[in-house]
Design a protein around this motif. Structure first.
Motif, PDB file in Angstrom:
ATOM      1  N   LYS A  36      -2.607   5.338   4.635  1.00  0.00           N
ATOM      2  CA  LYS A  36      -2.032   3.982   4.636  1.00  0.00           C
ATOM      3  C   LYS A  36      -2.146   3.330   6.019  1.00  0.00           C
ATOM      4  O   LYS A  36      -2.634   2.203   6.151  1.00  0.00           O
ATOM      5  CB  LYS A  36      -0.565   4.028   4.199  1.00  0.00           C
ATOM      6  CG  LYS A  36      -0.305   4.570   2.809  1.00  0.00           C
ATOM      7  CD  LYS A  36       1.140   4.387   2.394  1.00  0.00           C
ATOM      8  CE  LYS A  36       2.133   5.145   3.245  1.00  0.00           C
ATOM      9  NZ  LYS A  36       2.021   6.624   3.090  1.00  0.00           N
ATOM     10  N   SER A  37      -1.655   4.027   7.044  1.00  0.00           N
ATOM     11  CA  SER A  37      -1.672   3.458   8.394  1.00  0.00           C
ATOM     12  C   SER A  37      -3.092   3.259   8.895  1.00  0.00           C
ATOM     13  O   SER A  37      -3.407   2.235   9.522  1.00  0.00           O
ATOM     14  CB  SER A  37      -0.902   4.375   9.361  1.00  0.00           C
ATOM     15  OG  SER A  37       0.454   4.473   8.992  1.00  0.00           O
ATOM     16  N   THR A  96      -0.022  -3.940  -5.945  1.00  0.00           N
ATOM     17  CA  THR A  96       0.153  -2.680  -5.236  1.00  0.00           C
ATOM     18  C   THR A  96      -1.154  -1.898  -5.254  1.00  0.00           C
ATOM     19  O   THR A  96      -1.830  -1.835  -6.280  1.00  0.00           O
ATOM     20  CB  THR A  96       1.283  -1.848  -5.866  1.00  0.00           C
ATOM     21  OG1 THR A  96       2.526  -2.530  -5.678  1.00  0.00           O
ATOM     22  CG2 THR A  96       1.381  -0.468  -5.247  1.00  0.00           C
ATOM     23  N   ILE A 127       0.875  -1.174   0.000  1.00  0.00           N
ATOM     24  CA  ILE A 127       0.000   0.000   0.000  1.00  0.00           C
ATOM     25  C   ILE A 127       0.908   1.218   0.000  1.00  0.00           C
ATOM     26  O   ILE A 127       1.675   1.434   0.943  1.00  0.00           O
ATOM     27  CB  ILE A 127      -0.923   0.012   1.223  1.00  0.00           C
ATOM     28  CG1 ILE A 127      -1.760  -1.273   1.266  1.00  0.00           C
ATOM     29  CG2 ILE A 127      -1.837   1.229   1.200  1.00  0.00           C
ATOM     30  CD1 ILE A 127      -2.536  -1.458   2.564  1.00  0.00           C
ATOM     31  N   ILE A 128       0.864   2.002  -1.077  1.00  0.00           N
ATOM     32  CA  ILE A 128       1.756   3.146  -1.203  1.00  0.00           C
ATOM     33  C   ILE A 128       0.947   4.425  -1.413  1.00  0.00           C
ATOM     34  O   ILE A 128      -0.222   4.391  -1.780  1.00  0.00           O
ATOM     35  CB  ILE A 128       2.772   2.961  -2.347  1.00  0.00           C
ATOM     36  CG1 ILE A 128       2.066   2.877  -3.705  1.00  0.00           C
ATOM     37  CG2 ILE A 128       3.621   1.722  -2.117  1.00  0.00           C
ATOM     38  CD1 ILE A 128       3.031   2.823  -4.893  1.00  0.00           C
ATOM     39  N   LEU A 136      -2.953   4.796  -2.741  1.00  0.00           N
ATOM     40  CA  LEU A 136      -3.930   5.630  -2.065  1.00  0.00           C
ATOM     41  C   LEU A 136      -3.645   7.100  -2.320  1.00  0.00           C
ATOM     42  O   LEU A 136      -2.484   7.521  -2.406  1.00  0.00           O
ATOM     43  CB  LEU A 136      -3.900   5.385  -0.551  1.00  0.00           C
ATOM     44  CG  LEU A 136      -4.367   4.031  -0.012  1.00  0.00           C
ATOM     45  CD1 LEU A 136      -4.432   4.083   1.514  1.00  0.00           C
ATOM     46  CD2 LEU A 136      -5.703   3.624  -0.590  1.00  0.00           C
ATOM     47  N   HIS A 172       6.533   3.653   2.178  1.00  0.00           N
ATOM     48  CA  HIS A 172       6.873   4.794   1.328  1.00  0.00           C
ATOM     49  C   HIS A 172       8.002   4.422   0.365  1.00  0.00           C
ATOM     50  O   HIS A 172       8.385   5.217  -0.480  1.00  0.00           O
ATOM     51  CB  HIS A 172       7.323   5.986   2.179  1.00  0.00           C
ATOM     52  CG  HIS A 172       8.620   5.741   2.907  1.00  0.00           C
ATOM     53  ND1 HIS A 172       8.682   5.077   4.108  1.00  0.00           N
ATOM     54  CD2 HIS A 172       9.894   6.043   2.579  1.00  0.00           C
ATOM     55  CE1 HIS A 172       9.943   4.980   4.498  1.00  0.00           C
ATOM     56  NE2 HIS A 172      10.706   5.563   3.589  1.00  0.00           N
ATOM     57  N   ASP A 200       3.278  -1.865   9.072  1.00  0.00           N
ATOM     58  CA  ASP A 200       3.248  -0.421   8.839  1.00  0.00           C
ATOM     59  C   ASP A 200       4.676   0.120   8.827  1.00  0.00           C
ATOM     60  O   ASP A 200       5.305   0.247   9.874  1.00  0.00           O
ATOM     61  CB  ASP A 200       2.421   0.262   9.938  1.00  0.00           C
ATOM     62  CG  ASP A 200       2.071   1.707   9.588  1.00  0.00           C
ATOM     63  OD1 ASP A 200       2.538   2.197   8.544  1.00  0.00           O
ATOM     64  OD2 ASP A 200       1.323   2.339  10.345  1.00  0.00           O
ATOM     65  N   GLU A 201       5.192   0.411   7.639  1.00  0.00           N
ATOM     66  CA  GLU A 201       6.569   0.901   7.461  1.00  0.00           C
ATOM     67  C   GLU A 201       7.564   0.031   8.242  1.00  0.00           C
ATOM     68  O   GLU A 201       8.310   0.530   9.094  1.00  0.00           O
ATOM     69  CB  GLU A 201       6.674   2.370   7.911  1.00  0.00           C
ATOM     70  CG  GLU A 201       5.768   3.334   7.184  1.00  0.00           C
ATOM     71  CD  GLU A 201       6.233   3.654   5.769  1.00  0.00           C
ATOM     72  OE1 GLU A 201       7.257   3.087   5.351  1.00  0.00           O
ATOM     73  OE2 GLU A 201       5.571   4.453   5.099  1.00  0.00           O
ATOM     74  N   CYS A 257      -1.955   9.995   3.401  1.00  0.00           N
ATOM     75  CA  CYS A 257      -2.979   9.545   2.442  1.00  0.00           C
ATOM     76  C   CYS A 257      -3.913   8.491   3.036  1.00  0.00           C
ATOM     77  O   CYS A 257      -4.934   8.153   2.431  1.00  0.00           O
ATOM     78  CB  CYS A 257      -2.336   9.016   1.163  1.00  0.00           C
ATOM     79  SG  CYS A 257      -1.461   7.444   1.384  1.00  0.00           S
ATOM     80  N   ALA A 274       2.196  -1.302   4.404  1.00  0.00           N
ATOM     81  CA  ALA A 274       2.129   0.124   4.104  1.00  0.00           C
ATOM     82  C   ALA A 274       3.556   0.650   4.057  1.00  0.00           C
ATOM     83  O   ALA A 274       4.318   0.475   5.011  1.00  0.00           O
ATOM     84  CB  ALA A 274       1.322   0.859   5.167  1.00  0.00           C
TER      85      ALA A 274
END
Length: 314
Positions: A40-41, A204, A32-33, A207, A192, A158-159, A38, A190
């Motif tokens: 994601k989290s 992919t 999820i990018i 968002l 970056h 998450d990251e 935007c 999620a």
């Protein structure tokens, strides 16, 4: 199958997640990018059941994921969620953190499992070190090992590599995603970092302002981005007219080109003025100006500032 059915959510009366709808097959790795903020989290937390949805539903197979209104302890037992703050216990050892949720009925088996997990994240030498003495990147690797301990059916990350040095990150990603594939664990990450999407994700999701802009195979999104926003998530991108780059008569169709898709030629139609050369190891990224507009292209060597060159599509 994970089914996210037309979900919406807002921390206040204003929604920050808008009508997101998709499904994920068992064992798939989904990236999820999108730009910061935007959603994601928030999307991962909704899938895990940390918040109550404003609208829509989430299912894992036939089981509906429900939020705090329905569960005293939010979260679903068949899922694991790794947040950006790691949530380790600082005053116990790395091994104790990793084995926190493992059964004590067979101590030897538990010890072997902890060792296996520490090998995956390359932390075997730190088993007896207290978590408080670890760096941020080391803590992140321990947190990864802990969420894998009970082998969840769905893993939400998450990251997960944001604090880890690049020289360790590449090997860790290879080890981690190979392990998850071997165990047929469904993963949503999620991130970056476009490398996570291009190298390891089967599909992919892009968002933008809480809406799903594009969902497809990762290579298809890279090769055919919906718009400049999507393309820019993978690096620098140029927005040009096709007629500016071809000798064949063409309509004024706007095209998106990554820097590696432009090359210097002797008699190209796109005449640009070089402004800066950035060394990237295997090549130089050249910043130039065309018609008062900045564009980027790649070249084998540095070019002189204010030098004029012409370009065409590689």
């Amino acid at each position: 199958m994970l089914q996210v059915q037309n979900i919406s959510f807002g921390y206040t009366d204003k929604n920050v997640i808008h009508h997101i709808d998709f499904s994920v097959s068992k064992g798939q790795n989904i990236a999820i990018i999108g730009e910061s903020g935007c959603g994601k989290s928030t999307l991962l937390k909704l899938i895990y059941g940390l918040y109550d949805l404003s609208g829509g539903q989430v299912f894992w197979n036939e089981t509906e994921v429900l939020g705090p209104k329905f569960h005293l302890v939010p979260g679903m037992p068949f899922m694991k969620y790794l947040s950006q703050d790691f949530d380790l216990m600082p005053y116990i050892t790395v091994g104790e953190n990793v084995g926190k949720f493992l059964s004590n009925t067979n101590p030897e088996q538990k010890k072997q499992r902890i060792q296996e997990l520490l090998e995956i994240v390359e932390m075997t030498g730190y088993s007896n070190v207290k978590a408080q003495y670890l760096s941020g990147g080391q803590q992140q690797r321990v947190a990864l090992a802990r969420v894998l301990a009970l082998e969840p059916e769905v893993l939400l990350l998450d990251e997960p590599f944001s604090h880890i040095d690049n020289f360790r990150k590449n090997a860790l990603r290879r080890n981690l995603f190979a392990y998850l594939k071997s165990k047929d664990i469904t993963v949503l990450i999620a991130t970056h970092d476009s490398t996570d999407a291009l190298s390891f994700a089967d599909e992919t999701i892009v968002l933008y302002q809480g809406k799903m802009m594009q969902k497809s195979k990762s290579d298809e999104i890279y090769d055919a981005p919906l718009n400049k926003y999507v393309a820019s998530l993978f690096g620098e991108v140029n927005e040009l007219l096709l007629s500016q780059l071809t000798f064949v008569e063409a309509e004024d169709e706007t095209i998106l080109l990554y820097p590696h898709q432009l090359k210097v030629v002797d008699n190209g139609l796109l005449k640009v003025v070089v402004k800066q050369s950035y060394f990237k190891g295997s090549h130089y990224l050249i910043k130039a100006v065309f018609d008062r507009k900045v564009i980027f292209f790649e070249h084998d060597t540095a070019l002189d500032n204010n030098q004029e060159v012409t370009l065409m599509i590689a």
